[in-house]
Structures are given as structure tokens and as C-alpha cells.
Design an enzyme around this catalytic site. Sequence first.
Site, PDB file in Angstrom:
ATOM      1  N   GLU A 435       3.019   5.224   1.222  1.00 54.53           N
ATOM      2  CA  GLU A 435       3.055   5.376  -0.231  1.00 54.53           C
ATOM      3  C   GLU A 435       1.918   6.287  -0.701  1.00 54.53           C
ATOM      4  O   GLU A 435       0.746   6.019  -0.449  1.00 54.53           O
ATOM      5  CB  GLU A 435       2.907   3.999  -0.900  1.00 54.53           C
ATOM      6  CG  GLU A 435       2.788   4.072  -2.427  1.00 54.53           C
ATOM      7  CD  GLU A 435       2.512   2.701  -3.060  1.00 54.53           C
ATOM      8  OE1 GLU A 435       2.494   1.696  -2.330  1.00 54.53           O
ATOM      9  OE2 GLU A 435       2.316   2.668  -4.283  1.00 54.53           O
ATOM     10  N   ASP A 508       0.966  -0.007  -0.834  1.00 52.16           N
ATOM     11  CA  ASP A 508      -0.172  -0.730  -1.396  1.00 52.16           C
ATOM     12  C   ASP A 508       0.151  -2.203  -1.610  1.00 52.16           C
ATOM     13  O   ASP A 508       1.298  -2.570  -1.826  1.00 52.16           O
ATOM     14  CB  ASP A 508      -0.580  -0.122  -2.750  1.00 52.16           C
ATOM     15  CG  ASP A 508      -1.195   1.264  -2.577  1.00 52.16           C
ATOM     16  OD1 ASP A 508      -1.675   1.564  -1.463  1.00 52.16           O
ATOM     17  OD2 ASP A 508      -1.189   2.032  -3.556  1.00 52.16           O
ATOM     18  N   ASP A 510       0.098  -4.080  -4.035  1.00 50.52           N
ATOM     19  CA  ASP A 510       0.239  -4.400  -5.461  1.00 50.52           C
ATOM     20  C   ASP A 510       1.725  -4.379  -5.840  1.00 50.52           C
ATOM     21  O   ASP A 510       2.586  -4.190  -4.988  1.00 50.52           O
ATOM     22  CB  ASP A 510      -0.576  -3.425  -6.322  1.00 50.52           C
ATOM     23  CG  ASP A 510      -0.164  -1.978  -6.084  1.00 50.52           C
ATOM     24  OD1 ASP A 510       0.907  -1.743  -5.460  1.00 50.52           O
ATOM     25  OD2 ASP A 510      -0.903  -1.075  -6.513  1.00 50.52           O
ATOM     26  N   ASP A 512       3.557  -2.248  -7.522  1.00 50.86           N
ATOM     27  CA  ASP A 512       4.254  -0.994  -7.248  1.00 50.86           C
ATOM     28  C   ASP A 512       4.576  -0.850  -5.765  1.00 50.86           C
ATOM     29  O   ASP A 512       5.670  -0.429  -5.392  1.00 50.86           O
ATOM     30  CB  ASP A 512       3.377   0.195  -7.680  1.00 50.86           C
ATOM     31  CG  ASP A 512       3.700   0.628  -9.096  1.00 50.86           C
ATOM     32  OD1 ASP A 512       4.562  -0.036  -9.726  1.00 50.86           O
ATOM     33  OD2 ASP A 512       3.091   1.609  -9.565  1.00 50.86           O
TER      34      ASP A 512
END
Length: 650
Positions: A435, A508, A510, A512
Site C-alpha cells: 500500500e 497499513d 489502519d 484504510d
Amino acid sequence: MAEKDYGSKDIVVLEGLDAVRLRPGMYIGTTGNKGFHHLLWEIVDNAIDEISNGYGDTISISLNKDGSATVEDNGRGIPVDEHPTLHKSGVEVVYTTLHAGGKFNNSNYKFSGGLHGVGASVTNALSKWCNVTVYKNGKEYQIKFHSFVDKDGKIKSGIPVAPLKQIGSTKKTGTKVSFLPDEAMFGDLKFNFDTISVRAKELAFLNKGLKIVLKDERDGREEAFHYEGGISDFASYMVEGKSKLFAKPIYFHAEDTNFDLEVAIIYTDSYTENSFSFVNNIPTIEGGTHETGFRNAFTKVMNGIARANNLLKEKEANLLGEDFREGITCVINVKMTNVQFEGQTKTKLGNPEARTLVEALTTRELTTFFEQKKNTTLADTIIGKAKEAAKVREAAKKAKDLTRSKNAAENFNLVGKLAAASSKNKEQCELFIVEGDSAGGSAKQGRDRKFQAILPLRGKPLNAEKKRIDQVLANEEIRTIISALDTGIGEDFDLSSLRYNKVIILSDADQDGAHIRAILLTFFFRYMRELINDGHVYVGLPPLYKVYKKDYVEYVYSDAELPDAIARAGRGYSLQRYKGLGEMNPEQLWETTMDPEKRSLIQVSIEDATEAERMVTTLMGDDIESRKKYINLHANFDREDDFMKNYKNN
Ligand code: TSJ
């Protein structure tokens, strides 16, 4: 007595009915459930013929407690006068002469219905008994037929118990027929209310104004079907609950000599075509000449309007039929004589004249329809939707050409962002899908370039669940992945071409990142399922924290592990929290996440295909609330959740 009246001149007729019992498959297809119900439809078809020619408006069907069925219409009543050559009442001819129904009707009715046009005599031949009542001329007439075992032990069926006789007087007109399917032919089969209800409803749609009342005397169920809108109501019914491009179906009706055409057209915001065509009330599942004629005309007329309204520029190509059919639901209803059915299941119309007639009538009617001022925006809406479809089609074609191309120079462009591994040993090679460009950069520098390839993903790849395959293919990120793996997708998927033994998603820790991971997994699940099943898909786990002192470093991969790690470090420790992969330098990324000796990978498996399917749908479906819930619950690859139990060093 009746027997005496039926001399040798009738033997042919009687043997005709014997043939039906001998080879029922020839007349009703099977003696299974379908053939059993066919007995009923042969009778109903006769009543529909009468009504669609303008006599009467109601058919009632009742399923009786004793296993018999009754069909009644309020038409003119079957002719009761003597047949000129057979010297029997019209009713008796219909019931004892094979194919009499068809012949009889053809001279009287413009378009004879009937599933196979074999007529009521077939129902009679396959029934234990059959009673016909005719209301006509102020009188009530009746004739009964039965089956019995003759003196040679042979079953005779459809034999009149007596000639037609008047049994009373009446003010009404119509025909009532009751029959009991012979269990010697059909075993213990019973009439199925739901089966009959579905077809009755369809017949009511196809014959505007016709009322069908269905009653089940066995359990009291009752339904009535009546549509003043006919196939227009049919089309609306088919798209119920879906969002439409316009509210009311486009409808037209046109006639020619011995030819009748009705069409209803509605559009939804979906991408599929949903068309239904019928000839003489019979569904033409395999399509045929009438459908071809309609499509040709529709495409031509719409392209003409698009040009006239300058929605297609001079240099732009015509839109294709398939562009105009995206999201269409249409019903084509043809009534004609001398139908020829073809195809594997004899549900394809073969008559060549049907193509030219439907094409000409459709062109005329649609042109007139769209010439009306109030319908111009309708045309624009349809053309707009078709133009969108054309755009996607062209993009998809380009994408396919690119991904399929074995031309190295062309592919080079597509995988330009891919940092390939130098080893040609597929078993050894790994592909990291990373990513973000900055993490991608670190990964490229930190990797072991001999066997590790890096593919940075910019932005979110599209949602694989919601889109069609051509849209998925049109997405650049997805195309890059397809191109890098080299396996092809969907039906073309070939595991033996896979260039990497491990495909590792690195995103990541998180929301997203979770979303990107979910989208990629969905894509693999939908289009490269074998890749998951064969254990090639992994999720990489970057650390959440670094606990360190002067000569001491420990990476921590979950919140739960943090207190212990801090205790191990002892007094005077420092703590770094990683918010994303991008915060790690190449060496750190290698050490923590990429080095096969130290890293943690989760192997993505489809232990429970249904659960995976559910996860994918929940994650990607329209229901935003349940999606959020699901992401928070499961898809986070939360370092404390169940998923972690499965992770192992790889
Ligand atoms: F065929 C059948 F027996 F199965 C059957 C026929 C069953 C049912 C429920 C209805 C009918 C039927 C037949 N309803 N209405 C008619 N009409 C005629 O047969 C008919 C009546 C009058 C004339 C005429 O020229 O005056 C012609 C026909 C064909």
C-alpha cells in the site's frame, strides 16, 4: 346404448386415443409432474383461445378434493350441433379426435394457442373420467367420458358414456370441463397450486384483461389474476424493488395480417439484460427470429435518434445492440399462425417472416413513440445509459488486450511499477503488494531482490464485489496485479502459470489498510479463488511499535504484547509507534516484515467458503452499516482477534 352407436367407422378415432396412452411422451412430453400439469394447460389453452378472440373474460380453475381439476370459461360454449361429416356433436369431436382441438380451432380462431396444439382429446385420453358442460342457447348440455377395461382386459379411455344431452336450461354461456388424471398413467401425482399459480399469472399478463381465478378446494387457497396493463404490468412486475431509469414501461402494440405484436420495455440501473419473449403464450426461452427482429430494430432506431439529437457525433461509431440492452427488461409477445419451433428444447421461434415483421413493426412503432415530444427525454435517458455501457466496453477491451498480450513491450508499460525478482525460480519467488508509493519505495530498497518482487499500489483498487468483470479489468491497479501474476482470471485462470509462490498483501494497520486488504481479498476470492485455495495468498504483519534502548530493540506486533515488551526492555526505554508502513526505513521494513527468518505472515485460507463469501459480501455490499461493523469486528486482522491464532511464521 352408447356402445351401439359407435360402429366400425369410429375405430380410427378410438385407436387414435389409444396411441396417446401407448406413447404419452409423444403428446405431453413426460408422465412426470410436467406432463401431469400439461393435461390442465391443454384445457385452459382452449378457454384462453375463446377469450382472446373476444368472447368472455374469465377463466376459473379449481383443484378439487378428489384430485380432479375443473376449468370453466364464460365464452360462447363449445358448439353442440352435429359435425357435418363425423355426425357427432362438436364437443364430442373435440374430445375424441386427436389433434381435433388444433384443427377445430384453426378455422375458428385467428391464433390457436395450446402448448403443443394436441388438444383436449389428449387430456381425455389420459384421464380416468372427464365431464364437459356447455352453457349455450339458453340450455345446459353435458357429455361424460370415461375409461374402462374392455372384454379383452385392455384399458379403453376417453369413451363417451352417452352422446351429448341437454340436462337443463340456463341464462349463462360458457364451457366447463372437469377431469381426473388417470393414476394408471401418473401414479400419485397431484396438482401443485404454486406451479399452476405461476403459469396462471403469466397467462394473465400475456392476455390483457383476462381474469383467472384459481381455487384450491383441498386447502382453501385462492388467487385471482387480472392485468389491465398486460405485458406492461408484466415488465413492471419483473423489475419490482429495483431502481428504474423511468417509471412506466415503453409499450406498443401492432398488427399485420395474421400477426400480432406487443412489446414492453423498462430499464433498471443494473448491467444485465432481462428479456422474455412469448409466441402464442408459449415462452420462447431460446429466443428466435422475433427476438432478432426486435433487437435489430431497437438498435437501429435508437442509434438514429442518437445521431439526430447529436448525442452521437459524426465521427463517433454507432452504439452496439449490447450497449442498448444493458439494464433492459423487455417482454415481447407475439401471436401468429403456423409457428415453427426449433432448438434443443423446441423453445426457439424459427419462422423467418417473424423477423421481418417484428423488425418492421418495431421500427414503425418506436419511431412514432419517440417522435412524441413527451418521450424525447426518455430516448435521451436510454441513449445516455448505452453510451456509458459503450465506454466501459471500450475500456474493458483495451484492458483485455493489454493483460492478454504476450507482447513484452506492451506489458512493460503496465507493470512499469513492478520491481521484479531476478530469480526465475517460481517456487522461490514472492510478490509483495504494498500500500502506497512511499512504503513501496522502502520495500523495493529493503527487499532481497533475488526472490522478492514489489508492486506498489497507489490509491484504493476498486471494489471487486460490486462491479462486473469488465469494470474490474478496466481498473489499472487490478490490471497490474493480473499482469504480474500471469495466471489469467475467472474461467481462464491457470495456476501453473503463476509467477510467484507467495502473494503477500502489505497494507497499513489502519482502517484504510483494512479496506484495501479486503478489496484485494475480494478480488482474489472472486476471480482467482484457486490462488487462495492453494495457499498462495498471505497477509504481511508490520509491527505496531518499536521498544528500544541503546543496545536493545524489540518490535511489537500487537497491543497485547506491548506491556511484556516494555518490561523486558526495563527502565529508560523509548517507544515508537508506527502509524504506517511508510514510516519505516528500508532496513526496518526488511527486518520486521519482509525477512523470511523474522517476519510474521498470515496465510489466507478459505476454511469455510460460505463464511468467506459472507465476509466478502458484507464487506463489499451496499449495506454500509453492516460493512462498518464487519470491518471493525473481523477484517481488521486485529492483532488480538481469532485470525491471529492462525498466524505462523512463514
Ligand atoms: F377444448 C376444451 F374442451 F378443452 C375446452 C374448450 C375447455 C374449456 C374450459 C373451454 C373450451 C372452449 C371452447 N371455450 N370456448 C370454446 N369455444 C368454442 O369452441 C367455439 C364456440 C363457438 C364457435 C362458433 O363459431 O360459433 C366456435 C368455437 C371454436
